[in-house]
Write a protein that holds these residues in place. Structure first.
Motif, mmCIF file in Angstrom:
data_model
loop_
_atom_site.group_PDB
_atom_site.id
_atom_site.type_symbol
_atom_site.label_atom_id
_atom_site.label_comp_id
_atom_site.label_asym_id
_atom_site.label_seq_id
_atom_site.Cartn_x
_atom_site.Cartn_y
_atom_site.Cartn_z
ATOM 1 N N ASP A 102 6.346 7.212 -7.081
ATOM 2 C CA ASP A 102 7.258 6.068 -7.131
ATOM 3 C C ASP A 102 6.953 5.034 -6.046
ATOM 4 O O ASP A 102 7.219 3.845 -6.232
ATOM 5 C CB ASP A 102 8.710 6.558 -6.980
ATOM 6 C CG ASP A 102 9.161 7.370 -8.184
ATOM 7 O OD1 ASP A 102 8.529 7.179 -9.262
ATOM 8 O OD2 ASP A 102 10.077 8.169 -8.055
ATOM 9 N N ASN A 103 6.400 5.458 -4.925
ATOM 10 C CA ASN A 103 6.145 4.540 -3.824
ATOM 11 C C ASN A 103 4.694 4.066 -3.750
ATOM 12 O O ASN A 103 4.365 3.265 -2.879
ATOM 13 C CB ASN A 103 6.521 5.197 -2.490
ATOM 14 C CG ASN A 103 8.013 5.405 -2.346
ATOM 15 O OD1 ASN A 103 8.791 4.554 -2.761
ATOM 16 N ND2 ASN A 103 8.390 6.535 -1.778
ATOM 17 N N LEU A 104 3.864 4.578 -4.616
ATOM 18 C CA LEU A 104 2.424 4.290 -4.526
ATOM 19 C C LEU A 104 1.932 4.564 -3.106
ATOM 20 O O LEU A 104 1.379 3.716 -2.427
ATOM 21 C CB LEU A 104 2.114 2.827 -4.893
ATOM 22 C CG LEU A 104 1.957 2.512 -6.373
ATOM 23 C CD1 LEU A 104 1.708 1.015 -6.544
ATOM 24 C CD2 LEU A 104 0.821 3.293 -6.979
ATOM 25 N N ARG A 141 2.172 1.208 8.110
ATOM 26 C CA ARG A 141 3.127 2.320 8.163
ATOM 27 C C ARG A 141 4.515 1.834 8.577
ATOM 28 O O ARG A 141 5.519 2.222 7.987
ATOM 29 C CB ARG A 141 2.632 3.389 9.144
ATOM 30 C CG ARG A 141 1.449 4.204 8.625
ATOM 31 C CD ARG A 141 1.210 5.428 9.505
ATOM 32 N NE ARG A 141 0.862 5.041 10.877
ATOM 33 C CZ ARG A 141 -0.370 4.833 11.300
ATOM 34 N NH1 ARG A 141 -1.387 4.956 10.450
ATOM 35 N NH2 ARG A 141 -0.595 4.497 12.559
ATOM 36 N N GLN A 142 4.555 0.971 9.595
ATOM 37 C CA GLN A 142 5.855 0.526 10.100
ATOM 38 C C GLN A 142 6.520 -0.489 9.180
ATOM 39 O O GLN A 142 7.713 -0.403 8.903
ATOM 40 C CB GLN A 142 5.668 -0.087 11.498
ATOM 41 C CG GLN A 142 5.204 0.921 12.545
ATOM 42 C CD GLN A 142 4.824 0.265 13.859
ATOM 43 O OE1 GLN A 142 4.999 -0.938 14.023
ATOM 44 N NE2 GLN A 142 4.307 1.060 14.802
ATOM 45 N N LYS A 143 5.751 -1.469 8.703
ATOM 46 C CA LYS A 143 6.339 -2.564 7.924
ATOM 47 C C LYS A 143 6.544 -2.195 6.460
ATOM 48 O O LYS A 143 7.525 -2.595 5.831
ATOM 49 C CB LYS A 143 5.462 -3.799 8.048
ATOM 50 C CG LYS A 143 6.071 -5.048 7.440
ATOM 51 C CD LYS A 143 5.214 -6.274 7.742
ATOM 52 C CE LYS A 143 5.856 -7.540 7.201
ATOM 53 N NZ LYS A 143 5.065 -8.750 7.514
ATOM 54 N N PHE A 144 5.614 -1.411 5.934
ATOM 55 C CA PHE A 144 5.668 -1.119 4.496
ATOM 56 C C PHE A 144 5.865 0.364 4.199
ATOM 57 O O PHE A 144 5.770 0.777 3.041
ATOM 58 C CB PHE A 144 4.377 -1.610 3.822
ATOM 59 C CG PHE A 144 4.117 -3.075 3.997
ATOM 60 C CD1 PHE A 144 4.836 -3.999 3.277
ATOM 61 C CD2 PHE A 144 3.168 -3.527 4.914
ATOM 62 C CE1 PHE A 144 4.607 -5.355 3.439
ATOM 63 C CE2 PHE A 144 2.930 -4.878 5.082
ATOM 64 C CZ PHE A 144 3.650 -5.795 4.354
ATOM 65 N N ASN A 145 6.084 1.159 5.260
ATOM 66 C CA ASN A 145 6.334 2.582 5.082
ATOM 67 C C ASN A 145 5.172 3.267 4.354
ATOM 68 O O ASN A 145 5.384 4.197 3.569
ATOM 69 C CB ASN A 145 7.657 2.805 4.332
ATOM 70 C CG ASN A 145 8.138 4.250 4.432
ATOM 71 O OD1 ASN A 145 7.832 4.937 5.415
ATOM 72 N ND2 ASN A 145 8.882 4.697 3.439
ATOM 73 N N ASN A 146 3.981 2.758 4.631
ATOM 74 C CA ASN A 146 2.752 3.308 4.033
ATOM 75 C C ASN A 146 2.823 3.344 2.503
ATOM 76 O O ASN A 146 2.210 4.180 1.849
ATOM 77 C CB ASN A 146 2.475 4.721 4.565
ATOM 78 C CG ASN A 146 1.001 5.047 4.530
ATOM 79 O OD1 ASN A 146 0.181 4.193 4.845
ATOM 80 N ND2 ASN A 146 0.659 6.264 4.148
ATOM 81 N N SER A 147 3.576 2.390 1.966
ATOM 82 C CA SER A 147 3.803 2.355 0.522
ATOM 83 C C SER A 147 3.074 1.166 -0.092
ATOM 84 O O SER A 147 3.309 0.015 0.287
ATOM 85 C CB SER A 147 5.306 2.253 0.224
ATOM 86 O OG SER A 147 5.510 1.978 -1.151
ATOM 87 N N GLU A 202 1.068 -4.468 -6.415
ATOM 88 C CA GLU A 202 1.647 -4.555 -7.747
ATOM 89 C C GLU A 202 0.611 -5.070 -8.750
ATOM 90 O O GLU A 202 0.568 -4.652 -9.897
ATOM 91 C CB GLU A 202 2.882 -5.460 -7.730
ATOM 92 C CG GLU A 202 4.094 -4.843 -7.086
ATOM 93 C CD GLU A 202 4.643 -3.676 -7.885
ATOM 94 O OE1 GLU A 202 4.308 -3.566 -9.084
ATOM 95 O OE2 GLU A 202 5.383 -2.868 -7.324
ATOM 96 N N LYS A 203 -0.229 -6.013 -8.299
ATOM 97 C CA LYS A 203 -1.273 -6.539 -9.174
ATOM 98 C C LYS A 203 -2.262 -5.444 -9.547
ATOM 99 O O LYS A 203 -2.686 -5.331 -10.699
ATOM 100 C CB LYS A 203 -2.008 -7.702 -8.503
ATOM 101 C CG LYS A 203 -1.151 -8.927 -8.256
ATOM 102 C CD LYS A 203 -1.973 -10.033 -7.614
ATOM 103 C CE LYS A 203 -1.116 -11.272 -7.368
ATOM 104 N NZ LYS A 203 -1.887 -12.370 -6.739
ATOM 105 N N THR A 206 -3.933 10.245 -8.999
ATOM 106 C CA THR A 206 -4.265 9.258 -7.971
ATOM 107 C C THR A 206 -5.152 8.175 -8.573
ATOM 108 O O THR A 206 -5.769 8.362 -9.624
ATOM 109 C CB THR A 206 -5.017 9.907 -6.787
ATOM 110 O OG1 THR A 206 -6.258 10.427 -7.255
ATOM 111 C CG2 THR A 206 -4.191 11.002 -6.141
ATOM 112 N N VAL A 207 -5.191 7.061 -7.852
ATOM 113 C CA VAL A 207 -6.078 5.968 -8.244
ATOM 114 C C VAL A 207 -6.731 5.421 -6.972
ATOM 115 O O VAL A 207 -6.064 5.230 -5.961
ATOM 116 C CB VAL A 207 -5.320 4.850 -9.001
ATOM 117 C CG1 VAL A 207 -4.171 4.310 -8.182
ATOM 118 C CG2 VAL A 207 -6.288 3.726 -9.369
ATOM 119 N N SER A 208 -8.050 5.249 -7.028
ATOM 120 C CA SER A 208 -8.810 4.757 -5.877
ATOM 121 C C SER A 208 -9.460 3.423 -6.219
ATOM 122 O O SER A 208 -9.854 3.184 -7.363
ATOM 123 C CB SER A 208 -9.886 5.766 -5.467
ATOM 124 O OG SER A 208 -9.312 6.977 -5.055
#
Length: 491
Positions: free
Chosen positions: A84-86, A107-113, A121-122, A172-174
């Motif tokens: 859900d968080n990618l 990690r801090q700003k985007f919660n590693n998401s 999203e793109k 997963t997707v790389s």
């Protein structure tokens, strides 16, 4: 590697349990064989401990080398968990360099998401759409733009790899991300230059062309079809250029030289010739070209321009004609007559060919002016000049060298009889003329003839010889012709 660790750990646990049981059993402790078994178990456990430590070090070294390699490559590598968080499972230094954020900031700003991260999203939408349309494709490539933290945009090319589980759902997707900003900017610059070139060619009356030497294909700008009514792209140019009388027949040699210059790799070439336009008439055009070479300095293409110079050329020819012609009679003037005749005489004559020069002097022309006036005198000169031109061919030279003196030069003739017939025709034509309806205005001429090479090899030599013959005629009665060898003929 994790399964390998578990295998060693399970074996060590088994040894530990067996060793513990053996130590606790008194009958094993009382016998030498039992004690030996305990020692063997201890050494076996020690071996597995050392082996496990060695594998851990090897695994750590591999991870270190892999991370070092991923951090040095000039591309971004990132792996997302399709949750859900990618969640970002892995990202190399190149990835963070591309996006403009540090790992700590992500990690801090985007919660590693990746779900919260700019541009993710793109990337995800590409996967979802592709998974819906082509579910069996495990990798794809696409380009997209990404806004960096400093507000700038970069063009990235994403090579996507999807990994799936047994239930056919992707786990997963790389992405392998390459910065293609410079390439995209170069492409846009090329498109802009192409558009500018297209607009420039549309706004000019000139025709731009590009000739491929190897394929013998020439392509023109759209103006070519508008001017000439022919297709802008011509295959087998060196052959088809001669079709439909497109090139003026007298300029065939010129177009051959042009094609030869293309194929020989001549750096630059410029020429003028007449081409048939869409209206079916011939007009003057200037062709200017420049050759393009490959890295081996072999000619591969020719770029050029076709410019309509019809108005300028006709004006220039008119001025040149005025400079060369006598204004009253429209015959060649004295200087041009001498130049043209000398040029013929310098050429190697054909076998048994001879040349003839005639001086034609109108008899008693001063009396005509005094009796009938200068207007009638001018009419006599103009009418006689027109008749002279009609009696001679286009390759003969007819000129006015004095007030009532004319020169006619015939080259490459076979016999002096031809000259005598021509002189007789001149005299006969003059006698038939009436000027201003006045029957009393009778005109005749005396003609002195010099033959080359026996009477001379230059214009001056022939002119002197013919003038001597003319003087003899004037002294003996006029209205006849004679050669420099004193051969008289009554016309």
């Amino acid at each position: 590697m994790k399964k390998h660790y578990l295998k060693h750990i399970s074996v060590l646990l088994s040894f530990s349990i067996v060793l513990t049981i053996c130590v606790e059993m008194p009958f094993i402790q009382d016998y030498i064989a039992g004690k030996a078994l305990i020692v063997i178990l201890l050494f076996t456990a020690l071996y597995y401990c050392l082996k496990l430590q060695e594998n851990v070090r090897a695994y750590d070294q591999q991870n270190l080398e892999f991370d070092s390699l991923m951090d040095t490559v000039s591309c971004g590598i990132v792996t997302y968990a399709l949750d859900d968080n990618l969640t970002i499972l892995y990202a190399n230094a190149g990835y963070y360099k591309l996006i403009g954020y540090s790992p700590a900031q992500v990690r801090q700003k985007f919660n590693n998401s990746g779900r919260n991260f700019i541009g993710a999203e793109k990337l995800l939408s590409k996967i979802i759409v592709s998974d819906t349309i082509t579910p069996n494709i495990d990798n794809l490539t696409f380009d997209f733009t990404l806004k960096r933290t400093d507000g700038t945009f970069v063009w990235l090319r994403a090579n996507c790899y999807r990994y799936h589980r047994s239930n056919n759902r992707y786990d997963t997707v790389s992405y392998l991300l390459l910065d293609i900003t410079k390439s995209k900017m170069y492409q846009q610059k090329l498109l802009l230059e192409k558009e500018r070139y297209h607009i420039a060619t549309e706004m000019t009356n000139d025709v731009i062309f590009e000739y491929d030497i190897e394929t013998d294909i020439i392509e023109h700008s759209a103006k070519y079809t508008e001017l000439f009514g022919r297709q802008a792209r011509c295959i087998n140019f060196s052959k088809n250029i001669y079709k439909d009388n497109f090139v003026y027949r007298k300029d065939i040699d010129t177009i051959k030289k042009l094609i030869n210059s293309f194929r020989s790799g001549e750096p630059k070439f410029s020429t003028e010739l007449k081409l048939r336009n869409i209206e079916g008439s011939y007009a003057w055009f200037h062709i200017n070209s420049q050759t393009i070479y490959n890295i081996r300095h072999e000619p591969i293409k020719v770029i050029g321009k076709i410019v309509n110079i019809d108005t300028q050329k006709k004006t220039l020819l008119s001025l040149e004609k005025k400079a060369c012609k006598d204004p009253l009679t429209d015959l060649y003037n004295k200087a041009v007559t001498e130049t043209m005749i000398n040029s013929f005489l310098k050429k190697t004559p054909k076998s048994k060919a001879i040349h003839a020069l005639m001086i034609i002097d109108i008899d008693d022309f001063k009396d005509i002016n005094d009796t009938f006036g200068h207007l009638i005198g001018d009419e006599v000169l103009k009418t006689f000049s027109m008749q002279l031109q009609s009696l001679f061919g286009p390759n003969d030279v007819i000129g006015r060298i004095g007030g009532d003196e004319f020169v006619a030069f015939m080259h490459d003739i076979r016999s002096t009889k031809t000259v005598f017939r021509k002189a007789n025709a001149i005299s006969h034509t003059l006698r038939q003329n009436q000027y201003a309806g006045n029957k009393d205005c009778m005109v005749s001429a005396s003609i002195g003839i010099a033959i080359s090479p026996q009477n001379g090899a230059t214009y001056k030599e022939l002119l002197d010889a013919a003038d001597h013959a003319l003087y003899q005629i004037k002294s003996s009665g006029k209205d006849c012709f004679a050669t420099a060898n004193n051969t008289y003929q009554n016309s």
